[in-house]
Structure formats: structure tokens, C-alpha cells
Design an enzyme around this catalytic site. Structure first.
Site, PDB file in Angstrom:
ATOM      1  CB  SER A 160      29.426  10.302  48.101  1.00  0.00           C
ATOM      2  OG  SER A 160      28.048   9.979  48.066  1.00  0.00           O
ATOM      3  CE  LYS A 161      31.023  14.744  41.983  1.00  0.00           C
ATOM      4  NZ  LYS A 161      32.264  13.965  41.897  1.00  0.00           N
ATOM      5  NE  ARG A 162      25.447   7.588  47.852  1.00  0.00           N
ATOM      6  CZ  ARG A 162      25.194   7.663  49.156  1.00  0.00           C
ATOM      7  NH1 ARG A 162      23.960   7.830  49.579  1.00  0.00           N
ATOM      8  NH2 ARG A 162      26.167   7.550  50.032  1.00  0.00           N
TER       9      ARG A 162
END
Ligand code: GLU
Length: 476
Positions: free
Chosen positions: A249-251
Site C-alpha cells: 500500500s501507499k505506506r
């Protein structure tokens, strides 16, 4: 003939996980001399955007994929955008309705939840199939109330076996599966229905997609059966995780293909790296040319366990590809980055191209990302950006003095080649009792603005006498 499809929803930029789905479908199609189809699933009208469709197509092409049928090129089974196929879904739904395989349901969400609670179930427990058995009269009453029905599929009670190429046999009980919606009250198909109708009418032979769709597959199989359609083979690929083993994910930083493209990854490196996400040969080889991947790819060798996306390895692979690629191609790939950095104009003469190509060649070993090309070679094209630390360290009084003495030697040098420059500069050091470093460092900084770069004499030769002399003048 093998026919596979990649069916993205244009609700955002192409994600790494989806890029892998596209790539595996592509490899499988090419290997089997089949058709690879691009289908745009845009029935989520709120989130779908034309600009994302355009971006998806650009990014897939950038990766080096091409397709045989799709919204941009057409084909014998179109249209290839779901919103252009609404009449098809409505007609098929109508047929199911006539055959008693679907029915109109007038219940609101609130009513369903209320009944679930009354029955001692969770509010969101699912539909109780109430409208399956409505009488004509009840139906008529709802119609006069002006309720707009959805269409629900009559789920047969039986077990469903998915024979998944990657996962093997997976059995689902349909006993607990409520009758699900296939057409919404606004006349749009649900995801499940549109996918199945399309896969059927587009004669898809293999459905290769992410594991997150495995739980949808029983519904799809039941729909295929209801339509008397051949059931495609399924292959559900493992999920892609970030380095910390949680879902990518974006993390984890950049997750869109576009971001990697803008950072300056080579499409060939990206293609190669993505192919290793959940697939591999027995020899743990990791560098593959496209043709080799097509030849070696098989769904049977896709792993069941999750794939881990490792940005470090991708970066390493990119460096590898950059070192290996021809100077000419590296130039072509670097041009947009040089343009963005304001180093070059839109069109270049042959001579300018040659000059830049050579500049890149001198730094090729050090480049890891195309984005860094302007930093590495900018000084060859425009006046250097002098780095403060480098100037303070090497272009103080002492450095300037050395350069002014050297200036006389270089100005007189007419034979401007690596070897003769080296010979002259070294001789200058000896005659003046300078350690080479006392001369080389200031010279390098005066020419390039920084302490690291290509070989000093290669750099001088390539810059040419005029630039070298004028840059020296600035410091003496
Ligand atoms: N549009 C679906 C998605 O984006 C693809 C469904 C499928 O491949 O069957 O996940």
C-alpha cells in the site's frame, strides 16, 4: 485459441499488483500464441475517470505490453468498455429473468437489515431471498408504490468446486450464499454480472487475476452455468506484499507504475522485476529478457504464497539494466528527463545528440535512475552548478593558484585528446612539484562543480577546449 483479458477499473493509476496481473496475462497469451484483451471495467461511475483510462493505457504501453483487442484498437468482441455494453447486460439479465433464474427484488437495505435483526442475525448477514417467492399481487403493489427493483440471481444450493491452476481444488458451499444482485436499480450491472457476461461473450478461456477475487469465483461459476456458458479456467495469483509482509500500500512508498516511470526506471527492468513477483523458474534466475520470459512463463510455476515487492531489488535491477543498455537507447530514455530539467530543447541536432550520448556514456556506470541523468551530466551541457562544499574545499586560494598556472599549459594544448591531456597535466605536476591530487581535484571541481564524476581526462576531452578554458577563466 487462448484468450485472456486484463480488466482494470479506471479509478486510479495502475498499481504494481495490477501491473503484475496484466503482465502475467500478457506472458501467458504470448506464450500460447493467443489473444490478450484489454477491457475497461468502468461501471463504478462515481470513481471511474477517463483520464485514468488514458493513464492506464499509457502505463501498460510504457511497460512494453501490447494487446490484440481493446478499447483503443477495437476487435471482434467489442465494445471493450463496460459502460458501452449496458444493452448487452440488460438483454442477458432479461433472459435470466424469463428463465426464472433471476427475479426482481424490491427490498430496501433497511428492510433487509431489519428482518435480519428480527431473525436474530447480524444486520449485515445478507439477503433472506424474500422476493424470490413474491406473488404477482405483491409485486404489483411494490410497482405501484414506485419502488425500483434490483435483479437478483437465484443461487442454486450446491457445492461449487473451483479448479484453480495455481491453487488446486477449492470447494465452496453455496448453501449460505444469498441470492445476489446482478442488476442494480439504476440499470447498471453489478461487478459479478458484468465480468461473467463479458468473459462469456468475449470467449475468455483463462481468467488470470488476483487471489482477492477467489471468493467471488463461486458466484461467477454459478452465473456461467446459468448462462449455459463454458467455464473458463481460473488462475488466482497470490497477493503482493510490501517488504514488511503487509499488503502493498501507499505506506510502502510508491505503488503506482507511473511513480516508478517518473523516477526513471527502465521499462525493461520494471517488466523483468514484476515478472518475478510470484513466479520463477527452478534455477532461481532473476534476469530475463522479454522473449525469454515469454518462452519460460507458465501458470503452473506461479507460487501460492504471497509475493514480496522489494523496492531495493528493483533499484538494483534498474542499475543493472542501465549499465547494460545501449548508449543510443539510454539517450532516448533519458531525453524526457533532460528536457524536464531544462537542459535540452525539444529538438536536437545530430551533433548535439552525439554529444549528449557520449556524456551519458561517460557516466553510465553510476546512473541508477534516469531521473539522476541530469545531475550526472548537466555540467557537460550547461554551466556547472557549483556545490558549495566542493568549492570551499578545492577552490580556495591554493586551488585557484594551481589552476592559473595550469591554465597556461592547457591554453597552449592543441592536441585535445585524453592521452595528450593526461600527459600534459601530469608533466605539469612533476615540473611544479605538485602532488597529482593538488591539481586534479581543483580542476575537476572547476569543470563540473562537484568532486565526483567521470574520469578527469575523459571529461576534459569531451567538454572540449573552449568550455575548459572558459571554466578555468572563471576561477583564476
Ligand atoms: N475489474 C476487476 C478489478 O479491478 C477485475 C476483475 C477480474 O479480473 O475478474 O479487480
Amino acid at each position: 485459441m487462448v484468450r485472456v483479458r486484463f480488466a482494470p477499473s479506471p479509478t486510479g493509476y495502475l498499481h504494481i499488483g495490477n501491473a503484475r496481473t496484466a503482465l502475467f496475462n500478457y506472458l501467458f497469451a504470448r506464450k500460447n500464441k493467443g489473444h490478450f484483451i484489454l477491457r475497461i471495467e468502468d461501471t463504478d461511475t462515481e470513481r471511474s475517470k477517463k483520464e485514468y483510462e488514458i493513464a492506464l493505457i499509457e502505463d501498460l504501453k510504457w511497460m512494453g505490453l501490447d494487446w490484440d483487442e481493446g478499447p483503443d484498437i477495437g476487435g471482434g468482441f467489442g465494445p471493450y468498455r463496460q459502460m458501452e455494453r449496458l444493452k448487452i447486460y440488460r438483454d442477458v439479465a432479461e433472459k435470466l429473468l424469463k428463465e426464472g433464474k433471476a427475479y426482481r427484488c424490491y427490498c430496501s437495505r433497511e428492510e433487509i437489515e431489519e428482518r435480519n435483526i428480527k431473525a436474530g442475525k447480524n444486520a449485515s448477514a445478507g439477503y433472506d431471498n424474500r422476493c424470490r417467492t413474491l406473488t404477482e399481487k405483491e409485486r404489483g403493489k411494490y410497482e405501484t408504490e414506485g419502488r425500483r427493483p434490483v435483479l437478483r440471481f437465484v443461487v442454486p444450493e450446491k457445492d461449487i468446486t473451483v479448479n484453480d491452476i495455481i491453487r488446486g481444488k477449492v470447494v465452496f458451499e453455496s448453501k449460505h450464499l444469498p441470492d445476489f444482485v446482478i442488476m442494480k436499480s439504476d440499470g447498471l450491472p453489478t461487478f459479478h454480472f458484468a465480468v461473467v457476461v463479458d468473459d462469456y461473450l468475449m470467449k475468455i478461456t483463462h481468467v488470470i487475476r488476483g487471489e482477492d477475487h477467489l471468493s467471488n469465483t463461486p458466484k461467477h461459476i454459478l452465473l456461467f452455468e446459468a448462462l449455459d456458458a463454458p467455464i473458463p479456467q481460473f488462475a488466482h495469483m497470490s497477493m503482493t506484499l510490501g517488504p514488511d509482509k503487509t499488503r502493498l500500500s501507499k505506506r510502502h512508498g510508491a505503488t503506482s507504475v507511473r511513480a516508478y516511470r517518473e523516477e526513471g526506471y527502465l521499462p525493461d527492468a520494471f517488466f523483468n522485476y514484476i515478472s518475478l513477483l510470484g513466479w520463477g523458474t527452478t534455477e532461481s534466475q532473476d534476469i530475463f529478457a522479454k522473449e525469454e520470459l515469454i518462452e519460460k512463463f507458465s501458470l503452473e510455476r506461479c507460487q501460492k504464497s504471497s509475493a514480496v515487492f522489494d523496492p531495493e531489488k528493483l533499484l538494483w535491477m534498474n542499475g543493472y539494466y542501465i549499465r547494460k543498455v545501449s548508449a543510443e537507447r539510454l539517450l532516448t530514455l533519458s531525453l524526457p528527463f533532460l528536457k524536464d530539467a531544462g537542459l535540452i530543447k525539444d529538438t536536437l541536432s545530430e551533433e548535439e545528440k552525439k554529444y549528449i550520448e557520449k556524456s551519458i556514456l561517460l557516466e553510465q556506470e553510476k546512473i541508477k535512475l534516469l531521473k539522476d541523468v541530469p545531475y550526472h551530466i548537466g555540467f557537460f551541457i550547461k554551466d556547472p552548478v557549483y556545490e558549495e562544499d566542493a568549492v570551499n574545499k578545492y577552490l580556495g586560494e591554493e586551488g585557484k593558484k594551481v589552476l592559473s598556472e595550469l591554465f597556461v599549459v592547457l591554453e597552449r594544448c592543441d592536441y585535445w585528446t585524453v592521452s595528450s591531456l593526461e600527459e600534459k597535466v601530469r608533466k605539469f605536476c612533476e615540473e611544479n612539484n605538485y602532488k597529482p591530487s593538488v591539481v586534479f581535484h581543483p580542476l575537476r571541481v572547476a569543470m563540473s562543480g562537484k568532486t565526483k564524476g567521470p574520469g578527469l581526462f575523459e571529461m576534459l576531452e569531451h567538454l572540449g577546449k573552449e568550455k575548459v578554458i572558459s571554466r578555468l577563466r572563471r576561477w583564476i
